[in-house]
Scaffold this active site. Structure first.
Site, mmCIF file in Angstrom:
data_model
loop_
_atom_site.group_PDB
_atom_site.id
_atom_site.type_symbol
_atom_site.label_atom_id
_atom_site.label_comp_id
_atom_site.label_asym_id
_atom_site.label_seq_id
_atom_site.Cartn_x
_atom_site.Cartn_y
_atom_site.Cartn_z
ATOM 1 N N SER A 152 -59.274 -26.050 54.217
ATOM 2 C CA SER A 152 -58.756 -24.736 54.337
ATOM 3 C C SER A 152 -59.780 -23.759 55.133
ATOM 4 C CB SER A 152 -58.771 -24.113 52.618
ATOM 5 O OG SER A 152 -58.964 -22.591 52.796
ATOM 6 N N SER A 153 -59.071 -22.644 55.622
ATOM 7 C CA SER A 153 -59.967 -21.893 56.402
ATOM 8 C C SER A 153 -61.038 -21.001 55.434
ATOM 9 C CB SER A 153 -59.290 -20.774 57.343
ATOM 10 O OG SER A 153 -58.592 -20.103 56.355
ATOM 11 N N CYS A 154 -61.199 -21.149 54.173
ATOM 12 C CA CYS A 154 -62.245 -20.456 53.627
ATOM 13 C C CYS A 154 -63.349 -21.383 53.363
ATOM 14 C CB CYS A 154 -61.768 -20.077 52.187
ATOM 15 S SG CYS A 154 -61.384 -21.590 51.066
ATOM 16 N N TYR A 184 -63.822 -23.124 45.324
ATOM 17 C CA TYR A 184 -62.839 -23.845 46.024
ATOM 18 C C TYR A 184 -63.344 -24.574 47.378
ATOM 19 C CZ TYR A 184 -58.370 -24.602 48.524
ATOM 20 O OH TYR A 184 -57.255 -24.913 49.253
ATOM 21 N N LYS A 201 -63.642 -28.484 48.991
ATOM 22 C CA LYS A 201 -63.023 -28.722 50.296
ATOM 23 C C LYS A 201 -64.164 -29.295 51.148
ATOM 24 C CE LYS A 201 -58.846 -28.078 49.528
ATOM 25 N NZ LYS A 201 -57.974 -29.377 49.378
ATOM 26 N N HIS A 242 -51.260 -16.050 46.689
ATOM 27 C CA HIS A 242 -51.748 -15.493 47.753
ATOM 28 C C HIS A 242 -51.009 -14.275 48.212
ATOM 29 C CE1 HIS A 242 -53.274 -19.765 48.231
ATOM 30 N NE2 HIS A 242 -54.355 -19.105 48.672
HETATM 31 O O1 GFB Z 1 -54.257 -14.335 49.977
HETATM 32 P P1 GFB Z 1 -55.423 -13.649 49.219
HETATM 33 O O2 GFB Z 1 -55.365 -13.566 47.743
HETATM 34 O O3 GFB Z 1 -56.688 -14.447 49.636
HETATM 35 O O4 GFB Z 1 -55.814 -12.190 49.483
HETATM 36 P P2 GFB Z 1 -57.817 -14.772 50.586
HETATM 37 C C1 GFB Z 1 -55.818 -11.865 50.993
HETATM 38 C C2 GFB Z 1 -56.174 -10.223 50.923
HETATM 39 O O5 GFB Z 1 -55.051 -9.669 50.312
HETATM 40 C C3 GFB Z 1 -57.256 -9.750 50.036
HETATM 41 C C4 GFB Z 1 -55.170 -8.698 49.549
HETATM 42 O O6 GFB Z 1 -58.015 -8.683 50.952
HETATM 43 C C5 GFB Z 1 -56.487 -9.014 48.987
HETATM 44 O O7 GFB Z 1 -57.294 -8.217 48.253
HETATM 45 N N1 GFB Z 1 -54.040 -8.231 48.828
HETATM 46 C C6 GFB Z 1 -53.300 -7.161 48.794
HETATM 47 C C7 GFB Z 1 -53.565 -9.158 47.821
HETATM 48 N N2 GFB Z 1 -52.479 -7.113 47.717
HETATM 49 C C8 GFB Z 1 -52.469 -8.351 47.349
HETATM 50 C C9 GFB Z 1 -51.681 -9.069 46.346
HETATM 51 O O8 GFB Z 1 -50.760 -8.447 45.989
HETATM 52 N N3 GFB Z 1 -52.125 -10.463 45.942
HETATM 53 C C10 GFB Z 1 -53.106 -10.975 46.849
HETATM 54 N N4 GFB Z 1 -53.343 -12.053 46.306
HETATM 55 N N5 GFB Z 1 -53.867 -10.117 47.546
HETATM 56 C C11 GFB Z 1 -57.773 -17.131 49.744
HETATM 57 C C12 GFB Z 1 -58.877 -17.743 48.942
HETATM 58 O O9 GFB Z 1 -58.671 -16.011 50.079
HETATM 59 O O10 GFB Z 1 -57.261 -17.457 50.707
HETATM 60 C C13 GFB Z 1 -58.547 -19.242 48.842
HETATM 61 O O11 GFB Z 1 -59.032 -17.281 47.728
HETATM 62 C C14 GFB Z 1 -57.692 -19.922 49.721
HETATM 63 O O12 GFB Z 1 -59.357 -20.023 48.102
HETATM 64 C C15 GFB Z 1 -56.841 -18.788 50.587
HETATM 65 O O13 GFB Z 1 -58.591 -20.329 50.664
HETATM 66 C C16 GFB Z 1 -56.032 -19.308 51.991
HETATM 67 O O14 GFB Z 1 -57.272 -14.841 52.088
HETATM 68 O O15 GFB Z 1 -58.818 -13.432 50.298
#
Ligand code: GFB
Length: 326
Positions: A108-110, A137, A141, A180
């Site tokens: 993953s890119s994280c 996580y 990875k 996500h």
């Molecule tokens: O996709 P996301 O949950 O993960 O959130 P990451 C990306 C951004 O979208 C964050 C915002 O800045 C969130 O605060 N966001 C806005 C929201 N509204 C929402 C919402 O309703 N739901 C969610 N989920 N986010 C993940 C990692 O990071 O990326 C994982 O935690 C994995 O481990 C994944 O690597 C690809 O991009 O921040």
């Protein structure tokens, strides 16, 4: 990887695994092995050992993982590190022991440092501190990448590791808390529209930047690399373009035809400020993404609308989705 080879897709019901399964079927592969988690618990080494001894696959796509959005990572850190470490350890070790010809491990890119220079080169791995919301996580990875490289070095295995950016598409998890950002927003905007609500709440400031890739593109990249790439060094898989979360929210508002307003809930975490992969290596290997973001999101929304009941009740069996591009 020949059409007649036995291919095991670990995690075939997940977002990436189901896209790889669709792609291989569309290409004519008919010796594909799959197991649901209730048939085979990949965290149980004994079960995994028996499975590999019995099936002896030639090729393995290791797409099984515990995944989720920023809130799921924060809420269940122990599950994220334990499940991912055990799944990948059991699959990689038993793939070696049963003589698998080649394995592709999905990272993953994280895995990259929170403040890595952008766009992120593969070389930036382990050059700085991780984003705390997804460190468990990411550490799992990173261990998987190193395990593949170590098995290659000590035992002469051919195990490759690829790092996809944030993915979206049919078969995603649409849970309001644990998903996500894109599936969460698609569901929120859709439900706000059908329930006649006046606003949708977007988490954080809307300022973080993310790169998104349609999962059918990611599956094609995995297939391409399985055929062509044999180096132990990792390869990024991305589209090469990023957008702010605010821009993404506005795009989904447009696609779902929601007429109300956006509210940004700044009590929710932003996570990494920016996560854009450098995809020069993948391009130099001859592969580039083809699914344009707006088109990919529109077809993803269509699939969500058509299968709404199954997505909001994930315990019910989902219908099979068509591959977008082969
Ligand atoms: O996709 P996301 O949950 O993960 O959130 P990451 C990306 C951004 O979208 C964050 C915002 O800045 C969130 O605060 N966001 C806005 C929201 N509204 C929402 C919402 O309703 N739901 C969610 N989920 N986010 C993940 C990692 O990071 O990326 C994982 O935690 C994995 O481990 C994944 O690597 C690809 O991009 O921040």
């Amino acid at each position: 990887m020949k059409i007649s080879d036995k291919v095991y897709i670990a995690g075939h019901t997940g977002l990436v695994g189901s896209a790889i399964l669709r792609l291989l079927k569309a290409k004519g592969y008919d010796n594909i092995v799959t197991r649901t988690s209730s048939e085979l618990d990949l965290r149980n080494n004994l079960q995994v050992e028996e499975f590999f001894k019995a099936e002896k696959p030639d090729y393995v796509f290791l797409a099984a993982a515990k995944v989720g959005g920023i809130m799921a990572n924060q809420t269940y850190p122990a599950d994220f590190i334990f499940d991912n470490l055990t799944i990948q350890t059991n699959v990689i070790d038993n793939a070696y022991k049963s003589g698998v010809k080649k394995l592709l491990f999905l990272g993953s890119s994280c895995i990259y440092p929170k403040n890595a220079p952008q766009p992120i080169l593969e070389d930036y791995l382990m050059t700085g501190f991780l984003e705390p919301t997804n460190a468990p996580y990411a550490i799992a990875k990173i261990a998987g990448i190193n395990m593949c490289q170590s098995y290659n070095r000590q035992f002469g295995c051919k195990f490759i590791s690829v790092m996809p950016t944030n993915l979206y598409g049919p078969g995603d998890n649409y849970h309001l808390q644990n998903a996500h950002v894109l599936p969460a927003l698609i569901r929120k905007f859709h439900e706000a529209k059908i329930n006649g609500l006046s606003s949708v709440t977007v988490w954080g400031t809307g300022k973080p930047r993310r790169e998104f890739l349609h999962v059918d593109d990611a599956a094609m990249a995995c297939y391409y690399l399985m055929q062509k790439y044999n180096d132990p060094e990792i390869v990024n898989i991305g589209s090469g373009m990023d957008h702010t979360i605010r821009e993404m929210a506005l795009l989904i508002k447009e696609i779902t035809e929601f007429k109300g307003s956006l509210i940004f809930d700044e009590t929710k975490p932003d996570g990494t400020p920016r996560k854009l992969l450098n995809v020069d290596k993948l391009r130099s290997l001859g592969w580039e993404s083809v699914i344009e973001l707006k088109e990919g999101l529109a077809s993803t929304y269509k699939d969500f609308e058509e299968n709404y009941f199954h997505y909001v009740h994930p315990s019910k069996r989902r219908v099979e989705v068509q591959v977008a591009h082969v």
